[in-house]
Design a protein around this motif. Structure first.
Motif, mmCIF file in Angstrom:
data_model
loop_
_atom_site.group_PDB
_atom_site.id
_atom_site.type_symbol
_atom_site.label_atom_id
_atom_site.label_comp_id
_atom_site.label_asym_id
_atom_site.label_seq_id
_atom_site.Cartn_x
_atom_site.Cartn_y
_atom_site.Cartn_z
ATOM 1 N N MET A 58 1.022 -1.023 0.112
ATOM 2 C CA MET A 58 0.106 -0.399 0.074
ATOM 3 C C MET A 58 1.235 1.116 -0.195
ATOM 4 O O MET A 58 1.424 1.263 0.195
ATOM 5 N N GLN A 59 -0.016 2.108 -0.304
ATOM 6 C CA GLN A 59 0.741 3.629 -0.187
ATOM 7 C C GLN A 59 -0.215 5.209 -0.058
ATOM 8 O O GLN A 59 -1.091 4.300 -0.404
ATOM 9 N N SER A 60 0.230 6.124 0.123
ATOM 10 C CA SER A 60 -0.481 6.997 -0.291
ATOM 11 C C SER A 60 -1.678 7.411 -1.424
ATOM 12 O O SER A 60 -0.635 7.791 -2.102
ATOM 13 N N HIS A 61 -2.765 7.662 -0.889
ATOM 14 C CA HIS A 61 -3.275 7.669 -2.580
ATOM 15 C C HIS A 61 -3.223 9.036 -2.865
ATOM 16 O O HIS A 61 -3.408 9.482 -3.599
ATOM 17 N N ARG A 62 -2.509 10.011 -1.851
ATOM 18 C CA ARG A 62 -2.256 11.115 -2.110
ATOM 19 C C ARG A 62 -0.360 11.578 -2.452
ATOM 20 O O ARG A 62 -0.350 12.997 -2.750
ATOM 21 N N GLY A 63 -0.232 10.334 -2.279
ATOM 22 C CA GLY A 63 1.733 11.012 -2.491
ATOM 23 C C GLY A 63 1.483 10.644 -4.496
ATOM 24 O O GLY A 63 0.835 10.519 -5.013
ATOM 25 N N GLU A 64 2.815 11.193 -4.590
ATOM 26 C CA GLU A 64 3.289 11.114 -5.652
ATOM 27 C C GLU A 64 3.366 10.094 -6.907
ATOM 28 O O GLU A 64 2.676 10.279 -8.196
ATOM 29 N N ALA A 65 3.522 9.042 -6.581
ATOM 30 C CA ALA A 65 3.588 7.512 -7.430
ATOM 31 C C ALA A 65 2.093 7.802 -7.540
ATOM 32 O O ALA A 65 1.602 7.167 -9.046
ATOM 33 N N PHE A 66 1.313 7.574 -6.192
ATOM 34 C CA PHE A 66 -0.109 6.837 -6.812
ATOM 35 C C PHE A 66 -0.716 7.797 -7.678
ATOM 36 O O PHE A 66 -1.554 7.467 -9.109
ATOM 37 N N LEU A 67 -0.559 9.060 -7.398
ATOM 38 C CA LEU A 67 -1.340 9.994 -8.338
ATOM 39 C C LEU A 67 -0.518 9.778 -10.082
ATOM 40 O O LEU A 67 -1.107 9.896 -11.101
ATOM 41 N N ALA A 68 0.860 9.710 -10.014
ATOM 42 C CA ALA A 68 1.328 9.465 -11.512
ATOM 43 C C ALA A 68 0.506 8.222 -11.636
ATOM 44 O O ALA A 68 0.122 8.396 -12.871
ATOM 45 N N LEU A 69 -0.082 7.316 -11.097
ATOM 46 C CA LEU A 69 -0.997 6.148 -11.648
ATOM 47 C C LEU A 69 -1.829 6.007 -11.875
ATOM 48 O O LEU A 69 -2.667 5.441 -12.766
ATOM 49 N N HIS A 70 -2.457 6.879 -11.348
ATOM 50 C CA HIS A 70 -3.700 7.630 -11.820
ATOM 51 C C HIS A 70 -3.818 8.301 -13.001
ATOM 52 O O HIS A 70 -4.837 7.929 -13.976
ATOM 53 N N ALA A 71 -3.543 9.348 -12.906
ATOM 54 C CA ALA A 71 -3.276 9.364 -14.395
ATOM 55 C C ALA A 71 -3.240 8.582 -15.146
ATOM 56 O O ALA A 71 -3.517 8.629 -16.746
ATOM 57 N N ARG A 72 -2.243 7.416 -15.749
ATOM 58 C CA ARG A 72 -2.145 7.026 -16.479
ATOM 59 C C ARG A 72 -3.674 5.872 -17.061
ATOM 60 O O ARG A 72 -4.104 5.375 -18.265
ATOM 61 N N VAL A 73 -3.805 5.653 -15.605
ATOM 62 C CA VAL A 73 -4.693 5.054 -15.800
ATOM 63 C C VAL A 73 -6.071 5.395 -16.502
ATOM 64 O O VAL A 73 -7.199 5.334 -17.756
ATOM 65 N N VAL A 74 -6.257 7.022 -15.936
ATOM 66 C CA VAL A 74 -7.350 7.689 -16.617
ATOM 67 C C VAL A 74 -6.531 8.150 -17.792
ATOM 68 O O VAL A 74 -8.115 8.098 -18.995
ATOM 69 N N ALA A 75 -5.950 8.535 -17.827
ATOM 70 C CA ALA A 75 -5.445 8.936 -19.707
ATOM 71 C C ALA A 75 -5.959 7.304 -20.613
ATOM 72 O O ALA A 75 -6.344 7.390 -21.662
ATOM 73 N N ASN A 76 -5.444 5.752 -19.874
ATOM 74 C CA ASN A 76 -5.534 4.850 -20.880
ATOM 75 C C ASN A 76 -6.588 4.594 -21.477
ATOM 76 O O ASN A 76 -7.243 4.410 -21.902
ATOM 77 N N LEU A 77 -7.955 4.701 -19.961
ATOM 78 C CA LEU A 77 -9.150 4.873 -20.090
ATOM 79 C C LEU A 77 -9.781 5.769 -20.877
ATOM 80 O O LEU A 77 -11.175 5.224 -21.783
ATOM 81 N N GLN A 78 -9.368 6.561 -21.141
ATOM 82 C CA GLN A 78 -10.327 7.951 -22.350
ATOM 83 C C GLN A 78 -9.442 7.442 -23.936
ATOM 84 O O GLN A 78 -10.485 7.208 -24.650
ATOM 85 N N GLN A 79 -8.437 6.377 -23.929
ATOM 86 C CA GLN A 79 -8.885 5.839 -25.644
ATOM 87 C C GLN A 79 -9.567 4.810 -25.436
ATOM 88 O O GLN A 79 -10.474 4.713 -26.787
ATOM 89 N N VAL A 80 -9.581 4.124 -24.169
ATOM 90 C CA VAL A 80 -11.054 2.753 -24.388
ATOM 91 C C VAL A 80 -12.083 3.719 -24.059
ATOM 92 O O VAL A 80 -13.149 3.178 -25.592
ATOM 93 N N PHE A 81 -12.651 4.897 -24.026
ATOM 94 C CA PHE A 81 -13.776 5.891 -24.259
ATOM 95 C C PHE A 81 -14.426 6.267 -26.061
ATOM 96 O O PHE A 81 -15.362 6.704 -25.461
#
Ligand SMILES: *Cc1c(COP(=O)(O)O)cnc(C)c1O
Length: 366
Positions: free
Chosen positions: A29-52
């Motif tokens: 686990m890691q902080s969901h407000r930390g830099e690493a998780f926010l970068a992961l979250h941004a990747r997930v959203v960017a890839n989902l934009q391609q899917v949608f």
């Protein structure tokens, strides 16, 4: 721990998840407000934009897909809702709207059929509806509607289109921006081949602009909360972090395959089922699609069994041969079977399953 080779579980949701994606969840686990998780979250959203196929933010919510039906309604313009019902999930969407206190007019056609546009239009002229609910791929019947045409029709009457695309996003074309979908939702455990527990949605700009004045939107499922969080770049509250690890890995693989190649792979599997049904009919086995030709889901086939067969025994006999498929849903439970050919399943997984199903249907009922 049960270890099962990938590709034997052709269930219509949840779908089979590849072992490397399951393993991705077993990270610290890691902080969901930390830099690493926010970068992961941004990747997930960017890839989902391609899917949608959208430039809008995609909400990645820790919940099952039904929650986002509720979100769609919570932010919908005030006024009555027109619900297209042709199966269990479209009925659920209508019920959710009622449970959120909306007045709902159902337009029902027999399960498996699609709504003629003329029928929808007759209701739209009668009364000024605020929004329309529709299921793109009805997983209970294997029916695929013309979501683009339904949305165009709704817009001609100034009505917003709220679409459940749970078994179509990631499997068959869903063009969120081009079609002008006002709210479109899916779940992680269907064609995206992730474990259950995440749900994804896109809200159009017009939808978000008017949602601000809709009272009683609640908190967890308020679309504006999610829009604002998306603009800040992160989740609105503690997300299901392990599922985001899985989503990050899986969406990178989906991007590598390419969304159009993914649609083509699903179309190929659907065509395999079409050929298989024709071949069985040619040898005298009375098996048919529940959905009419030209309106069949690319991700799930719902097949009506011959009158002397029952889904429980067919599914059990197939299980003995090493493959899991689904029984029918609700009123179609006994009379139909449902094969999920979605997510990361490939023609080489579907072919032996259909072969085994041929053996089952050729043998006498147990
Ligand atoms: C599976 C499914 C849902 C419900 O999803 P949950 O994640 O169980 O809430 C809704 N609509 C359709 C079309 C589905 O296939």
């Amino acid at each position: 721990m049960t270890v099962r080779p990938f590709g034997r579980f052709l269930f219509p949701g949840p779908t089979d998840v590849r072992p490397e994606i399951l393993q991705a969840m077993a990270q610290p686990m890691q902080s969901h407000r930390g830099e690493a998780f926010l970068a992961l979250h941004a990747r997930v959203v960017a890839n989902l934009q391609q899917v949608f196929r959208t430039t809008r933010p995609v909400f990645a919510v820790s919940a099952s897909a039904t929650a986002l039906m509720e979100m769609a309604i919570r932010g919908a313009p005030e006024g009555p809702i027109l619900s297209l019902v042709n199966g269990a999930f479209s009925e659920r969407f209508a019920t959710v709207a009622q449970q959120c206190g909306r007045r709902v007019r159902r337009v029902s056609v027999p399960w498996g059929e699609v709504h003629p546009l003329g029928l929808i239009e007759r209701h739209l002229v009668e009364e000024p509806f605020a929004a329309l609910t529709v299921v793109h791929s009805e997983t209970s019947t294997g029916t695929l509607c013309d979501l683009r045409a339904v949305t165009e029709l709704a817009h001609r009457y100034g009505v917003m289109c709220l679409a459940d695309a749970v078994t179509s996003v990631g499997a068959s074309p869903v063009e969120t921006d081009t079609w002008g979908l006002d709210f479109v939702l899916t779940g992680s455990q269907k064609a995206l081949a992730l474990p259950p527990g995440l749900a994804f949605a896109v809200a159009s700009e017009p939808y978000i602009l008017q949602a601000a004045v809709v009272p009683g939107r609640g908190r967890y499922l308020d679309p504006l909360e999610h829009e604002e969080a998306a603009l800040r770049g992160g989740p609105p509250s503690t997300p299901a972090i392990p599922l985001f690890y899985a989503a990050d890995a899986q969406l990178q693989d989906i991007a590598a395959e390419g969304i159009e190649a993914r649609w083509a792979r699903h179309a190929e599997m659907q065509a395999m089922v079409e050929r298989w049904v024709s071949d069985r009919q040619a040898e005298g086995i009375a098996i048919t699609f529940q959905a009419p030709a030209g309106a069949r889901s690319l991700s799930v086939s719902c097949l009506a069994l011959p009158p002397d067969r029952e889904s429980r025994e067919v599914v059990a006999a197939l299980e003995d041969r090493g493959f899991t498929i689904g029984r029918g849903y609700s009123q179609l439970k006994d009379s139909t079977i449902r094969i999920g050919h979605m997510g990361d399943l490939r023609p080489e997984h579907l072919a032996p399953c259909l072969e085994a199903l041929t053996d089952v249907l050729r043998a006498a009922p147990r």
